[in-house]
Design a protein around this motif. Structure first.
Motif, short mmCIF file in Angstrom:
data_model
loop_
_atom_site.label_atom_id
_atom_site.label_comp_id
_atom_site.label_asym_id
_atom_site.label_seq_id
_atom_site.Cartn_x
_atom_site.Cartn_y
_atom_site.Cartn_z
N LEU A 54 71.02 40.02 52.20
CA LEU A 54 70.26 41.27 52.09
C LEU A 54 69.09 41.26 53.08
N MET A 55 68.44 40.11 53.21
CA MET A 55 67.31 40.02 54.12
C MET A 55 67.77 40.07 55.58
N VAL A 56 68.83 39.36 55.91
CA VAL A 56 69.31 39.31 57.30
C VAL A 56 69.79 40.68 57.77
N PHE A 57 70.51 41.39 56.91
CA PHE A 57 71.14 42.63 57.35
C PHE A 57 70.31 43.89 57.10
N PHE A 58 69.38 43.83 56.15
CA PHE A 58 68.63 45.04 55.82
C PHE A 58 67.13 44.94 56.08
N LEU A 59 66.57 43.72 56.04
CA LEU A 59 65.13 43.54 56.27
C LEU A 59 64.89 42.35 57.20
N PRO A 60 65.53 42.35 58.38
CA PRO A 60 65.50 41.13 59.21
C PRO A 60 64.13 40.76 59.75
N ASN A 61 63.23 41.75 59.90
CA ASN A 61 61.91 41.46 60.47
C ASN A 61 60.80 41.49 59.43
N PHE A 62 61.17 41.55 58.15
CA PHE A 62 60.17 41.69 57.10
C PHE A 62 59.21 40.50 57.07
N MET A 63 59.72 39.30 57.30
CA MET A 63 58.88 38.10 57.22
C MET A 63 58.40 37.63 58.59
N GLY A 64 58.61 38.44 59.62
CA GLY A 64 58.12 38.12 60.96
C GLY A 64 56.84 38.87 61.26
N HIS A 65 56.36 38.74 62.48
CA HIS A 65 55.13 39.41 62.90
C HIS A 65 55.46 40.36 64.05
N ASN B 124 62.58 37.21 77.67
CA ASN B 124 63.73 38.02 78.06
C ASN B 124 65.05 37.39 77.61
N SER B 125 65.08 36.05 77.55
CA SER B 125 66.32 35.41 77.10
C SER B 125 66.57 35.69 75.62
N VAL B 126 65.50 35.78 74.83
CA VAL B 126 65.65 36.15 73.42
C VAL B 126 66.17 37.57 73.31
N GLU B 127 65.63 38.48 74.14
CA GLU B 127 66.12 39.87 74.15
C GLU B 127 67.58 39.92 74.61
N HIS B 128 67.92 39.04 75.54
CA HIS B 128 69.32 38.95 75.98
C HIS B 128 70.23 38.54 74.82
N ILE B 129 69.78 37.56 74.04
CA ILE B 129 70.56 37.14 72.87
C ILE B 129 70.74 38.31 71.91
N MET B 130 69.66 39.05 71.68
CA MET B 130 69.69 40.16 70.72
C MET B 130 70.58 41.30 71.19
N ARG B 131 70.64 41.56 72.49
CA ARG B 131 71.31 42.77 72.99
C ARG B 131 72.66 42.52 73.63
N ASP B 132 72.84 41.37 74.28
CA ASP B 132 74.03 41.18 75.12
C ASP B 132 75.02 40.14 74.59
N VAL B 133 74.55 39.15 73.86
CA VAL B 133 75.44 38.11 73.34
C VAL B 133 76.18 38.63 72.12
N ASN B 134 77.48 38.39 72.08
CA ASN B 134 78.27 38.82 70.92
C ASN B 134 77.73 38.20 69.64
N TRP B 135 77.40 39.03 68.70
CA TRP B 135 76.82 38.63 67.42
C TRP B 135 75.50 37.87 67.59
N GLY B 136 74.88 38.00 68.76
CA GLY B 136 73.63 37.31 68.99
C GLY B 136 72.52 37.78 68.07
N TRP B 137 72.49 39.08 67.80
CA TRP B 137 71.46 39.61 66.90
C TRP B 137 71.56 38.97 65.52
N MET B 138 72.80 38.78 65.05
CA MET B 138 72.99 38.21 63.73
C MET B 138 72.59 36.73 63.72
#
Length: 430
Positions: A261-272, A80-94
């Motif tokens: 290009l990977m970070v902004f357009f294909l961020p999950n391409f190399m993940g599972h 949940n803390s990772v989801e918090h980073i992705m959704r609530d922290v400023n620029w956390g997703w980036m």
């Protein structure tokens, strides 16, 4: 390496003169990466990847420190803390995508850097220590990446930790105590997550320290070059700055374009995708795989399916997996050829490209299910991998007839090199 023709640092401003006298940091930087460090004039873009690796390390440390401010190393709330980073922290997703994809790009750069060293003989004397420290960096990097992959505490994180730490259990007598010590218990849980988080935060700074030693060891003999011929005169070198800072800057620009290009357009391409499911010890994923950069070694691990001489297959796989990297430590002594560069070794060059194909097969099989024909392909590729380093490379280095080498670096670039010939004639024979 000390060159008599290297420019000396001469501070002009009073403040810089004072600083150079009390703490000669500007002089150190000038001699390390500035105009006071002459390098071979024929370095190509394959030599950019050392600087790119350093940039990736800094990128990972900066983004990792910021992410650590918001991450909770507790099995109950880590996901949940990772989801918090992705959704609530400023620029956390980036930041999270920059860190996750930065790890993948770090390994891309490192693998290219390593195979450049294979081809150009960067492990040969007098640069053995540079190579050995590089292998240590790679091992530390793998440990850091594995522990970082566990932190999101998704399904693949949990089961990857369980499988990889379970490998230590295959070691007779001491294996199970080591496994329990690593995990802080009998299965991945809160204790393991805390330990992995602490080590994941610490190891990048250890890597940075070894990188400093790596660069220091490099500056003693000087940089290698595509011909493998050592520097003979001033005409063989140019200052690192501005020539190679500009060249590295161009390479860094190309790298950043691909990275962004990977970070902004294909961020999950190399993940599972399974790592976006919270960890569940009661639900085993259909296909457990580590991150892509571990695939060749995972394929070697899975290549052993039967016991040999009462030695369990699991133990054989573990030994082979670790040996596949440890064999790199012995390359300076396995390859006995006096010629460094693969450009002048026609037989070696053919087997080098066979090794590249072999590694590609191991990459593919490591990410494939543990079923036929992938298991058989892994076994064939694993057999060739060890055959290449332990048998083919030593034999080829002793029997092949290399092509003629240029007299000097300048001759390889511009043609005749009268200055180098005169310098060689003026040097007393030893």
């Amino acid at each position: 390496m000390s060159f008599p023709w290297a420019k000396q640092y001469e501070p002009k401003a009073p403040l810089m003169r004072y600083l150079d006298e009390k703490l000669p940091l500007p002089r150190f930087l000038y001699n390390a990466v500035g105009g006071g460090y002459p390098v071979p004039r024929n370095l190509n873009y394959w030599w950019n990847f050392g600087v790119l690796a350093g940039f990736c390390l800094v990128l990972q440390i900066v983004t990792g420190v910021i992410l650590a401010m918001h991450f909770a190393a507790n099995a109950g709330v880590a996901f949940n803390s990772v989801e918090h980073i992705m959704r609530d922290v400023n620029w956390g997703w980036m930041l999270r995508y920059a860190h996750a994809n930065g790890a993948s790009f770090f390994f891309i750069v490192i693998y290219i850097h390593i195979f450049r060293g294979f081809f150009y003989g960067s492990y040969k004397a007098p640069r053995e220590m540079v190579w050995l420290l590089g292998v240590v960096i790679f091992l530390l990097l793998m440990a850091t990446a594995f522990m970082g992959y566990v932190l999101p505490w998704g399904q693949m994180s949990f089961w990857g930790a369980k499988v990889i730490t379970g490998l230590f259990g295959a070691i007779p007598i001491v294996g199970e105590p080591i496994q329990i010590w690593l995990l802080g218990g009998y299965a991945p849980d809160n204790a393991a997550l805390n330990r992995f988080f602490s080590l994941h935060f610490l190891l990048p700074f250890v890597i940075a320290g070894v990188v400093i030693l790596h660069i220091w060891a490099l500056h003693i003999p000087g940089s290698s070059n595509p011909t493998g011929v050592e520097i003979k005169s001033e005409s063989d070198t140019i200052p690192f700055h501005p020539y190679y800072t500009a060249k590295d800057g161009f390479g860094l620009g190309v790298f950043l374009i691909a990275y962004c290009l990977m970070v902004f357009f294909l961020p999950n391409f190399m993940g599972h995708p399974d790592n976006y499911i919270p960890a569940n010890p009661l639900s085993t994923p259909a296909h457990i795989v580590p991150e892509w950069y571990f695939w060749p070694f995972y394929a070697i691990l899975r290549a052993f399916t039967a016991d040999i001489l009462f030695v369990p297959a699991k133990l054989l796989g573990v030994l082979a997996m670790f040996s596949s990297i440890l064999v790199w430590f012995f390359l300076p002594w396995l390859d006995k050829s006096p010629v460094r560069s693969g450009h002048y070794r026609p037989v070696f060059k053919k087997f080098f490209w066979v090794l590249v194909v072999d590694m590609a097969v191991l990459f593919y099989c490591g990410g494939a299910p543990a079923e036929e024909p992938y298991v058989m392909l892994s076994q064939i590729a694993t057999a060739y991998y060890f055959l290449h380093f332990l048998v083919i490379l030593p034999i080829v280095s002793m029997i092949e007839r290399p092509n003629p080498l240029p007299f000097s670096i300048t001759e390889a670039v511009l043609g005749s090199d009268d200055k180098a010939v005169m310098a060689a004639n003026a040097t007393p024979a030893t």
